[in-house]
Structures are given as structure tokens and as C-alpha cells.
Design a protein around this motif. Sequence first.
Motif, PDB file in Angstrom:
ATOM      1  N   LEU A   1       0.828  -1.210   0.000  1.00 27.51           N
ATOM      2  CA  LEU A   1       0.000   0.000   0.000  1.00 27.51           C
ATOM      3  C   LEU A   1       0.861   1.257   0.000  1.00 27.51           C
ATOM      4  N   GLU A   2       1.900   1.282   0.827  1.00 24.44           N
ATOM      5  CA  GLU A   2       2.786   2.443   0.895  1.00 24.44           C
ATOM      6  C   GLU A   2       3.611   2.608  -0.377  1.00 24.44           C
ATOM      7  N   ALA A   3       3.767   1.517  -1.130  1.00 23.66           N
ATOM      8  CA  ALA A   3       4.475   1.584  -2.412  1.00 23.66           C
ATOM      9  C   ALA A   3       3.529   2.016  -3.536  1.00 23.66           C
ATOM     10  N   GLY A   4       2.228   2.153  -3.218  1.00 22.85           N
ATOM     11  CA  GLY A   4       1.264   2.623  -4.205  1.00 22.85           C
ATOM     12  C   GLY A   4       0.578   1.532  -4.998  1.00 22.85           C
ATOM     13  N   PHE A   5       0.450   0.348  -4.400  1.00 20.69           N
ATOM     14  CA  PHE A   5      -0.163  -0.783  -5.094  1.00 20.69           C
ATOM     15  C   PHE A   5      -1.303  -1.385  -4.279  1.00 20.69           C
ATOM     16  N   GLU A   6      -2.166  -2.096  -4.980  1.00 20.00           N
ATOM     17  CA  GLU A   6      -3.136  -2.966  -4.335  1.00 20.00           C
ATOM     18  C   GLU A   6      -2.823  -4.381  -4.809  1.00 20.00           C
ATOM     19  N   ALA A   7      -3.185  -5.363  -4.005  1.00 17.28           N
ATOM     20  CA  ALA A   7      -2.880  -6.756  -4.326  1.00 17.28           C
ATOM     21  C   ALA A   7      -4.146  -7.481  -4.744  1.00 17.28           C
ATOM     22  N   ILE A   8      -4.039  -8.212  -5.839  1.00 20.76           N
ATOM     23  CA  ILE A   8      -5.118  -9.072  -6.315  1.00 20.76           C
ATOM     24  C   ILE A   8      -4.524 -10.469  -6.376  1.00 20.76           C
ATOM     25  N   ALA A   9      -4.947 -11.313  -5.440  1.00 22.16           N
ATOM     26  CA  ALA A   9      -4.295 -12.608  -5.267  1.00 22.16           C
ATOM     27  C   ALA A   9      -5.059 -13.744  -5.924  1.00 22.16           C
ATOM     28  N   GLU A  10      -4.302 -14.707  -6.384  1.00 25.97           N
ATOM     29  CA  GLU A  10      -4.810 -15.995  -6.826  1.00 25.97           C
ATOM     30  C   GLU A  10      -4.046 -17.041  -6.009  1.00 25.97           C
ATOM     31  N   PRO A  11      -4.421 -17.198  -4.731  1.00 26.75           N
ATOM     32  CA  PRO A  11      -3.647 -18.060  -3.840  1.00 26.75           C
ATOM     33  C   PRO A  11      -3.504 -19.501  -4.332  1.00 26.75           C
ATOM     34  N   ARG A  12      -4.537 -20.037  -4.950  1.00 23.55           N
ATOM     35  CA  ARG A  12      -4.425 -21.428  -5.431  1.00 23.55           C
ATOM     36  C   ARG A  12      -3.365 -21.558  -6.516  1.00 23.55           C
ATOM     37  N   ALA A  13      -3.173 -20.502  -7.281  1.00 22.40           N
ATOM     38  CA  ALA A  13      -2.140 -20.494  -8.314  1.00 22.40           C
ATOM     39  C   ALA A  13      -0.811 -19.980  -7.768  1.00 22.40           C
ATOM     40  N   GLU A  14      -0.814 -19.591  -6.491  1.00 21.84           N
ATOM     41  CA  GLU A  14       0.374 -19.063  -5.820  1.00 21.84           C
ATOM     42  C   GLU A  14       0.981 -17.890  -6.565  1.00 21.84           C
ATOM     43  N   ARG A  15       0.121 -16.906  -6.882  1.00 24.30           N
ATOM     44  CA  ARG A  15       0.615 -15.686  -7.511  1.00 24.30           C
ATOM     45  C   ARG A  15      -0.256 -14.505  -7.101  1.00 24.30           C
ATOM     46  N   VAL A  16       0.340 -13.335  -7.215  1.00 23.12           N
ATOM     47  CA  VAL A  16      -0.330 -12.096  -6.831  1.00 23.12           C
ATOM     48  C   VAL A  16      -0.053 -11.054  -7.905  1.00 23.12           C
ATOM     49  N   TYR A  17      -1.099 -10.329  -8.275  1.00 28.18           N
ATOM     50  CA  TYR A  17      -0.948  -9.217  -9.202  1.00 28.18           C
ATOM     51  C   TYR A  17      -0.992  -7.939  -8.369  1.00 28.18           C
ATOM     52  N   PHE A  18       0.089  -7.182  -8.425  1.00 34.57           N
ATOM     53  CA  PHE A  18       0.152  -5.902  -7.738  1.00 34.57           C
ATOM     54  C   PHE A  18      -0.169  -4.828  -8.769  1.00 34.57           C
ATOM     55  N   ARG A  19      -1.302  -4.177  -8.592  1.00 39.29           N
ATOM     56  CA  ARG A  19      -1.758  -3.145  -9.525  1.00 39.29           C
ATOM     57  C   ARG A  19      -1.529  -1.768  -8.917  1.00 39.29           C
ATOM     58  N   LYS A  20      -1.015  -0.871  -9.743  1.00 42.24           N
ATOM     59  CA  LYS A  20      -0.797   0.501  -9.282  1.00 42.24           C
ATOM     60  C   LYS A  20      -2.121   1.112  -8.862  1.00 42.24           C
ATOM     61  N   ARG A  21      -2.118   1.775  -7.725  1.00 45.99           N
ATOM     62  CA  ARG A  21      -3.310   2.496  -7.261  1.00 45.99           C
ATOM     63  C   ARG A  21      -3.293   3.891  -7.850  1.00 45.99           C
ATOM     64  N   SER A  22      -4.467   4.407  -8.114  1.00 45.32           N
ATOM     65  CA  SER A  22      -4.544   5.774  -8.635  1.00 45.32           C
ATOM     66  C   SER A  22      -4.120   6.753  -7.545  1.00 45.32           C
ATOM     67  N   THR A  23      -3.630   7.894  -7.952  1.00 45.42           N
ATOM     68  CA  THR A  23      -3.157   8.904  -6.999  1.00 45.42           C
ATOM     69  C   THR A  23      -4.113  10.071  -6.935  1.00 45.42           C
TER      70      THR A  23
END
Length: 88
Positions: free
Chosen positions: A65-87
Motif C-alpha cells: 500500500l505504501e508503495a502505491g499498489f493494491e494486491a489481487i491474489a490468486e492463492p491457489r495459483a500461488e501468484r499475486v498481481y500488484f496493480r498501481k493504485r490511482s493517486t
Amino acid sequence: MGKYDALGAFLRRWRVRNDAEGVELGFAHIENIIGGLLPHGAAEPEWWCVNGRADRNAPHRRAWLEAGFEAIAEPRAERVYFRKRSTD
């Protein structure tokens, strides 16, 4: 230095160097970045979600969050998409 500070630093560097909307990381890559294993709770989508003010204070969530991202996880696939948050 907290366990997830390295993830925050990675995401901040990535944000400066890339124009893409986000970056997808596998659990193994995240573990490499933080220099340790993710907890068992990371296998649950709730571990990655931010649903309220208290959730934002968790050290792992604060890192992205402090880096300016939100996390969208697919835990079963063991991966996370970090998407830039709007400013806004």
C-alpha cells in the motif's frame, strides 16, 4: 527492518522503472524478495485483501500500500498481481 520492507522497496523500484499498470509475482518470487517464507495464511485470499482501516496496518499489506499498489491474489495459483493504485 520488517520482513515485508523488501517487498515494498521492490515495488517502489518497479513502479519508477515501468509504465505497465502492474506486476504479477509468484509466491516463490515474493519469498525470494523477502528472504523468507510466506505464512500459511497467504494461501487465503483474505490475507491479501484490504477491507478496512485495521487491515491496512498489517505489515505485509502496508508494504504494498505504501508503495502505491493494491494486491489481487490468486492463492491457489500461488501468484499475486500488484496493480498501481490511482493517486487521486
